[in-house]
Motif scaffolding. Structure first.
Motif, PDB file in Angstrom:
ATOM      1  N   SER A  94       0.906  -0.899   0.537  1.00 13.78           N
ATOM      2  CA  SER A  94      -0.082  -0.021  -0.005  1.00 13.78           C
ATOM      3  C   SER A  94       0.761   0.840   0.193  1.00 13.78           C
ATOM      4  CB  SER A  94      -0.983   0.114   1.067  1.00 13.78           C
ATOM      5  OG  SER A  94      -0.568   0.230   2.313  1.00 13.78           O
ATOM      6  N   ALA A  95       2.233   0.850  -0.086  1.00 18.09           N
ATOM      7  CA  ALA A  95       2.852   2.843   0.432  1.00 18.09           C
ATOM      8  C   ALA A  95       3.997   2.296  -0.821  1.00 18.09           C
ATOM      9  CB  ALA A  95       3.420   2.584   1.674  1.00 18.09           C
ATOM     10  N   LYS A  96       4.487   3.041  -1.056  1.00 13.95           N
ATOM     11  CA  LYS A  96       5.445   3.289  -2.843  1.00 13.95           C
ATOM     12  C   LYS A  96       6.990   2.818  -2.052  1.00 13.95           C
ATOM     13  CE  LYS A  96       5.915   8.079  -3.435  1.00 13.95           C
ATOM     14  NZ  LYS A  96       6.183   9.001  -4.537  1.00 13.95           N
ATOM     15  N   VAL A  97       8.060   2.503  -2.106  1.00 13.74           N
ATOM     16  CA  VAL A  97       9.611   2.348  -1.341  1.00 13.74           C
ATOM     17  C   VAL A  97      10.279   3.829  -1.591  1.00 13.74           C
ATOM     18  CG1 VAL A  97      12.040   1.015  -1.477  1.00 13.74           C
ATOM     19  CG2 VAL A  97       9.851  -0.132  -1.468  1.00 13.74           C
ATOM     20  N   TYR A  98      10.709   4.276  -0.996  1.00 15.36           N
ATOM     21  CA  TYR A  98      10.443   5.457  -1.166  1.00 15.36           C
ATOM     22  C   TYR A  98      12.300   6.037  -1.553  1.00 15.36           C
ATOM     23  CZ  TYR A  98      13.190  10.190  -0.051  1.00 15.36           C
ATOM     24  OH  TYR A  98      13.392  11.585  -0.286  1.00 15.36           O
ATOM     25  N   GLN A  99      12.885   4.808  -0.981  1.00 24.09           N
ATOM     26  CA  GLN A  99      14.660   4.487  -2.026  1.00 24.09           C
ATOM     27  C   GLN A  99      15.070   3.106  -1.941  1.00 24.09           C
ATOM     28  OE1 GLN A  99      16.589   6.720   1.766  1.00 24.09           O
ATOM     29  NE2 GLN A  99      17.416   8.430  -0.063  1.00 24.09           N
ATOM     30  N   PRO A 100      15.236   2.737  -3.790  1.00 25.89           N
ATOM     31  CA  PRO A 100      14.899   1.087  -3.418  1.00 25.89           C
ATOM     32  C   PRO A 100      15.917   0.237  -2.988  1.00 25.89           C
ATOM     33  CG  PRO A 100      16.227   1.977  -4.863  1.00 25.89           C
ATOM     34  CD  PRO A 100      15.351   3.738  -4.292  1.00 25.89           C
ATOM     35  N   TYR A 101      17.699   1.305  -2.101  1.00 24.13           N
ATOM     36  CA  TYR A 101      18.201   0.741  -1.960  1.00 24.13           C
ATOM     37  C   TYR A 101      18.306   1.280   0.255  1.00 24.13           C
ATOM     38  CZ  TYR A 101      19.830   5.421  -1.820  1.00 24.13           C
ATOM     39  OH  TYR A 101      19.603   6.580  -2.097  1.00 24.13           O
ATOM     40  N   THR A 102      17.231   0.753   0.843  1.00 27.30           N
ATOM     41  CA  THR A 102      16.761   0.904   1.993  1.00 27.30           C
ATOM     42  C   THR A 102      16.717  -0.531   2.764  1.00 27.30           C
ATOM     43  OG1 THR A 102      14.424   1.918   1.257  1.00 27.30           O
ATOM     44  CG2 THR A 102      16.564   3.114   2.051  1.00 27.30           C
ATOM     45  N   PHE A 139      11.514  -1.486   4.706  1.00 24.44           N
ATOM     46  CA  PHE A 139      11.490  -0.130   4.409  1.00 24.44           C
ATOM     47  C   PHE A 139      11.525   1.285   4.468  1.00 24.44           C
ATOM     48  CE2 PHE A 139      10.953  -4.232   2.600  1.00 24.44           C
ATOM     49  CZ  PHE A 139      12.083  -4.588   1.357  1.00 24.44           C
ATOM     50  N   LEU A 140      12.194   2.435   4.182  1.00 17.10           N
ATOM     51  CA  LEU A 140      11.648   3.241   4.549  1.00 17.10           C
ATOM     52  C   LEU A 140      10.526   3.914   2.618  1.00 17.10           C
ATOM     53  CD1 LEU A 140      14.814   5.666   4.471  1.00 17.10           C
ATOM     54  CD2 LEU A 140      13.008   5.516   6.195  1.00 17.10           C
ATOM     55  N   THR A 141       9.970   4.436   3.542  1.00 16.95           N
ATOM     56  CA  THR A 141       8.472   4.537   3.051  1.00 16.95           C
ATOM     57  C   THR A 141       7.594   5.508   2.659  1.00 16.95           C
ATOM     58  OG1 THR A 141       7.149   3.550   4.372  1.00 16.95           O
ATOM     59  CG2 THR A 141       8.141   2.234   2.609  1.00 16.95           C
ATOM     60  N   LYS A 142       6.390   5.572   1.616  1.00 20.19           N
ATOM     61  CA  LYS A 142       5.961   6.987   1.416  1.00 20.19           C
ATOM     62  C   LYS A 142       4.334   6.594   1.015  1.00 20.19           C
ATOM     63  CE  LYS A 142       5.712  12.012  -0.225  1.00 20.19           C
ATOM     64  NZ  LYS A 142       6.382  12.414  -1.388  1.00 20.19           N
ATOM     65  N   ALA A 192       4.836  12.838   7.106  1.00 15.00           N
ATOM     66  CA  ALA A 192       5.612  11.465   4.762  1.00 15.00           C
ATOM     67  C   ALA A 192       5.865  10.814   4.884  1.00 15.00           C
ATOM     68  CB  ALA A 192       5.780  12.533   4.366  1.00 15.00           C
ATOM     69  N   PHE A 193       6.937  10.681   6.035  1.00 16.18           N
ATOM     70  CA  PHE A 193       7.763   8.820   5.341  1.00 16.18           C
ATOM     71  C   PHE A 193       7.593   8.481   6.742  1.00 16.18           C
ATOM     72  CE2 PHE A 193      10.103  12.583   2.494  1.00 16.18           C
ATOM     73  CZ  PHE A 193       9.917  11.924   1.863  1.00 16.18           C
ATOM     74  N   PHE A 194       7.664   6.926   6.200  1.00 11.04           N
ATOM     75  CA  PHE A 194       7.942   6.181   7.540  1.00 11.04           C
ATOM     76  C   PHE A 194       8.640   5.190   7.430  1.00 11.04           C
ATOM     77  CE2 PHE A 194       3.914   5.921   4.840  1.00 11.04           C
ATOM     78  CZ  PHE A 194       3.829   4.995   4.929  1.00 11.04           C
ATOM     79  N   ARG A 246       1.733   0.989   9.536  1.00  7.87           N
ATOM     80  CA  ARG A 246       2.397   2.054   9.282  1.00  7.87           C
ATOM     81  C   ARG A 246       3.737   2.407  10.698  1.00  7.87           C
ATOM     82  NH1 ARG A 246       1.402   7.731   7.322  1.00  7.87           N
ATOM     83  NH2 ARG A 246       3.216   9.185   8.282  1.00  7.87           N
ATOM     84  N   LEU A 247       4.949   2.117  10.858  1.00 10.89           N
ATOM     85  CA  LEU A 247       5.999   2.605  11.904  1.00 10.89           C
ATOM     86  C   LEU A 247       6.427   3.889  11.643  1.00 10.89           C
ATOM     87  CD1 LEU A 247       7.582  -1.249  11.714  1.00 10.89           C
ATOM     88  CD2 LEU A 247       5.604  -0.466  13.109  1.00 10.89           C
ATOM     89  N   GLU A 248       6.491   4.639  12.737  1.00 11.80           N
ATOM     90  CA  GLU A 248       7.139   6.080  13.005  1.00 11.80           C
ATOM     91  C   GLU A 248       8.126   5.853  12.777  1.00 11.80           C
ATOM     92  OE1 GLU A 248       5.112   8.238  12.090  1.00 11.80           O
ATOM     93  OE2 GLU A 248       3.103   6.880  12.047  1.00 11.80           O
ATOM     94  N   LEU A 249       9.032   7.155  11.746  1.00 11.91           N
ATOM     95  CA  LEU A 249      10.092   7.271  12.600  1.00 11.91           C
ATOM     96  C   LEU A 249      10.563   8.427  13.814  1.00 11.91           C
ATOM     97  CD1 LEU A 249      11.967   8.699   9.111  1.00 11.91           C
ATOM     98  CD2 LEU A 249      12.143   7.188  10.361  1.00 11.91           C
ATOM     99  N   PRO A 250      11.324   8.412  14.067  1.00 13.80           N
ATOM    100  CA  PRO A 250      12.142   9.345  15.686  1.00 13.80           C
ATOM    101  C   PRO A 250      10.661  10.498  16.170  1.00 13.80           C
ATOM    102  CG  PRO A 250      14.335   8.261  15.167  1.00 13.80           C
ATOM    103  CD  PRO A 250      12.880   7.633  13.884  1.00 13.80           C
ATOM    104  N   TYR A 251      11.441  11.498  14.914  1.00  7.26           N
ATOM    105  CA  TYR A 251      10.499  12.570  14.810  1.00  7.26           C
ATOM    106  C   TYR A 251      10.230  12.909  13.380  1.00  7.26           C
ATOM    107  CZ  TYR A 251      14.903  14.606  13.167  1.00  7.26           C
ATOM    108  OH  TYR A 251      16.065  14.732  12.287  1.00  7.26           O
ATOM    109  N   LEU A 252       9.300  13.580  13.855  1.00  7.34           N
ATOM    110  CA  LEU A 252       8.136  14.514  12.489  1.00  7.34           C
ATOM    111  C   LEU A 252       9.164  14.658  11.695  1.00  7.34           C
ATOM    112  CD1 LEU A 252       5.587  14.836  12.026  1.00  7.34           C
ATOM    113  CD2 LEU A 252       5.233  17.017  12.010  1.00  7.34           C
ATOM    114  N   SER A 253       8.971  14.044  10.491  1.00 10.01           N
ATOM    115  CA  SER A 253       9.649  13.968   9.043  1.00 10.01           C
ATOM    116  C   SER A 253       8.589  14.523   7.574  1.00 10.01           C
ATOM    117  CB  SER A 253      10.565  12.924   8.618  1.00 10.01           C
ATOM    118  OG  SER A 253      11.102  13.000   7.365  1.00 10.01           O
ATOM    119  N   ASP A 254       8.306  15.994   8.164  1.00  8.90           N
ATOM    120  CA  ASP A 254       7.301  16.364   7.296  1.00  8.90           C
ATOM    121  C   ASP A 254       7.726  16.823   6.008  1.00  8.90           C
ATOM    122  OD1 ASP A 254       6.877  19.043   6.656  1.00  8.90           O
ATOM    123  OD2 ASP A 254       5.631  19.567   8.148  1.00  8.90           O
ATOM    124  N   GLY A 255       7.304  16.393   4.659  1.00 12.33           N
ATOM    125  CA  GLY A 255       8.143  16.352   3.370  1.00 12.33           C
ATOM    126  C   GLY A 255       8.121  17.973   2.964  1.00 12.33           C
TER     127      GLY A 255
END
Length: 591
Positions: free
Chosen positions: A406-414, A424-427, A437-439, A453-462
């Protein structure tokens, strides 16, 4: 050219002085008027002067390839002084550690002001590609002193990023306009219904916005209102595309007539995508619309026109992929191609791009289910993150296809494996850039499905560009490096104290300020690869420095106490690629 004597003699002169074809191409691109200069009477003596001052062939060709316009200087002393200055910057920027330059110049001279101001901008991180044109610019905004300092302070306080062209444009605008003039311009927009906050938001998007005269602004407003746009729609258009204010009435009316009367798009569609008024009528609007009409005539687009943005906002090869090349009838495709572009070379290039987009990229990562069965997850994706999920079971020796995540892989090597699961880092697909935006997204090999969805440590808004590097610690914990790319060099490393495909919690491991460690203000981009020694509080990561003639990649070792060691890994070839360093270190027994 009236005659070819000058261009041929200039090219011959450059070649005899050791310039390569690529360097000559760069010189002519940046300074085309050089071709009409007198090679024997003007250029040759200047090149000889620089050589007599000790310039080697490699040094001469490198410096003049970057700033060819210094050859237009008639004063020998000025030519030599600027040449030496450019040479010192180039050499200093090759160093792994930022070097401040101090030059002795005639007090109060225009040259002193220019070079001093350029050095200040260099200290802030303005890259060579933006810096050197300012050095030889005849514009007043780099020649002043007190006024320059005041303007620079204002632009920095507004939050402009010194590494971007907008920073230089904003500095130019603020320098040229007095506080009174700026206030008058803001008042003009206020009378048109804009809030003060809106005006400054638009200025950050398009710094030349405040340069428009009151007459120009009023004429543009009258033109759009006369075509039927409401004041509310016009306000939204200016916010989205500030350049529409500076367009001539003739240009606006011509494009509006074509799009509304001939293509039957409603005014509301143009109001939602005002960028169309900045598109070239001949190169973009007309040929693309002719393709759409051809498709409509054959009933291939249904009964409704596609949106203005879907037709005119995308790149040429994306338009071709979406509306031209996908049809089975090759004769019809050729007809559409002929409508779309009459340039055979451009047509061939676009066809090659489409072929390249159809090349599959595979992300393969291994995992283990609870019954100790080894499996391989493969995410196959094409352009635009069209992802297919496939799973290989070593026990049954078979592949099976799953629904795409349901989410796209943000960076293909992560993709990282921890405790038999993959992360995976996703969006989110189609998600607007708001909120978190990123999680992370975890894949459970037992359930053969992605978790929540698993959250990153702090807000990473686009809206804030964050550097995000994902790694692992002994294949037991996840590690993430996070740093906002703009306006700060503070960097944080976080490690999980719990990680499962459906849950994650984080602890801050290390926080450092790269400006304090490195002693310079240039942006440092943490890149692929991250290694952490939890016991010794040591972090190793790769970075790319944003200063110098080329992007350079380094391997950095840092500690909490401020220790830093850097190893030069050479010139950056691509922003995409494999890890520069891996988190996995095998034991001697395994080796």
């Amino acid at each position: 050219f009236e005659e070819k004597g000058h261009p041929d003699s200039v090219l011959t002169l450059l070649r005899t002085h050791g310039f390569t074809d690529s360097q000559i191409s760069s010189i002519i691109t940046n300074y085309p008027l050089l071709l009409v200069a007198d090679a024997d009477e003007s250029l040759a003596p200047k090149l000889k002067l620089l050589q007599n001052r000790g310039a080697s062939t490699s040094e001469l060709t490198e410096v003049l390839s970057k700033v060819p316009k210094i050859l237009r200087m008639k004063n020998d002393k000025a030519l030599g002084r600027y040449y030496d200055f450019v040479k010192e910057i180039i050499e200093a920027d090759k160093s792994s550690k930022f070097e401040r330059l101090c030059l002795s110049l005639p007090q109060g001279s225009k040259q002193e002001n220019t070079i001093r101001n350029v050095l200040v901008l260099r200290d802030l991180g303005v890259p060579q590609r933006l810096l050197f044109p300012l050095l030889i610019s005849r514009s007043a905004h780099v020649c002043g002193k007190e006024r320059f300092e005041e303007s620079l302070k204002k632009v920095l306080e507004m939050g402009f990023d010194p590494t971007t062209p907008k920073f230089v444009k904003a500095l130019h605008t603020v320098y040229e306009l007095s506080d009174k003039t700026i206030e008058e311009k803001v008042n003009v927009y206020k009378r048109l219904g804009f809030g003060v906050g809106d005006v400054w938001k638009i200025f950050k998007k398009h710094p030349s916005f405040l340069k428009f005269s009151e007459k120009n602004i009023s004429n543009s407003i009258d033109t759009f209102l006369g075509l039927g746009f409401s004041r509310v729609e016009l306000a939204g258009m200016v916010k989205r595309f500030p350049q529409c204010i500076g367009l001539s009435a003739e240009t606006v009316k011509k494009k509006n007539e074509f799009l509304v009367e001939k293509m039957n798009w409603p005014l509301k569609s143009l109001a939602l995508f005002p960028h169309v008024f900045g598109c070239s009528m001949e190169k973009r609007i007309a040929p693309r619309c002719e393709v759409i009409k051809a498709l409509m005539s054959k009933g291939l687009l249904g009964s409704e026109l596609p949106s203005v943005s879907s037709v005119l906002a995308c790149t040429d090869h994306m338009f071709m992929k979406k509306y031209v090349s996908k049809h089975d009838d090759k004769v019809f495709v050729d007809e559409l191609m002929a409508i779309f572009t009459k340039d055979a070379l451009k047509r061939d290039a676009l066809v090659d791009m489409i072929k390249q987009e159809n090349i599959l990229c595979n992300i393969q990562i291994q995992g283990i289910s609870t019954n100790n069965n080894h499996k391989i997850l493969r995410l196959v994706y094409r352009f635009e993150y069209n992802v297919t999920q496939e799973l290989y079971d070593l026990k049954s020796n078979s592949w099976k296809v799953h629904p795409s995540p349901s989410a796209k892989v943000y960076q293909p090597y992560t993709g990282i494996s921890v405790k038999g699961s993959s992360y995976f880092l996703t969006k989110e697909k189609g998600e607007e850039v708001v909120g978190n935006a990123f999680f992370l997204l975890g894949f459970d090999f037992t359930r053969e499905a992605f978790g929540p969805r698993l959250e990153l440590p702090y807000l990473s808004d686009g809206r804030e560009e964050y550097t995000k590097v994902l790694s692992a610690l002994r294949e037991e914990k996840l590690v993430v490096l996070l740093r906002r790319r703009v306006y700060t060099l503070e960097m944080e490393i976080w490690i999980t104290d719990r990680v499962e495909p459906n849950a994650v919690s984080w602890n801050k491991f290390l926080a450092v300020n790269m400006a304090t460690i490195t002693g310079f203000k240039y942006l440092v981009y943490a890149r692929r690869g991250l290694f952490v020694d939890e016991e010794k509080k040591v972090v190793v990561f790769s970075e790319m420095t944003a200063y110098g003639p080329h992007n350079k990649t380094w391997s950095c070792i840092i500690r909490e106490d401020g220790y830093l060691k850097k190893v030069d890994l050479g010139e950056e070839c691509s922003s995409r690629g494999p890890f520069v360093c891996s988190y996995y270190a095998p034991s001697l027994v395994q080796i």
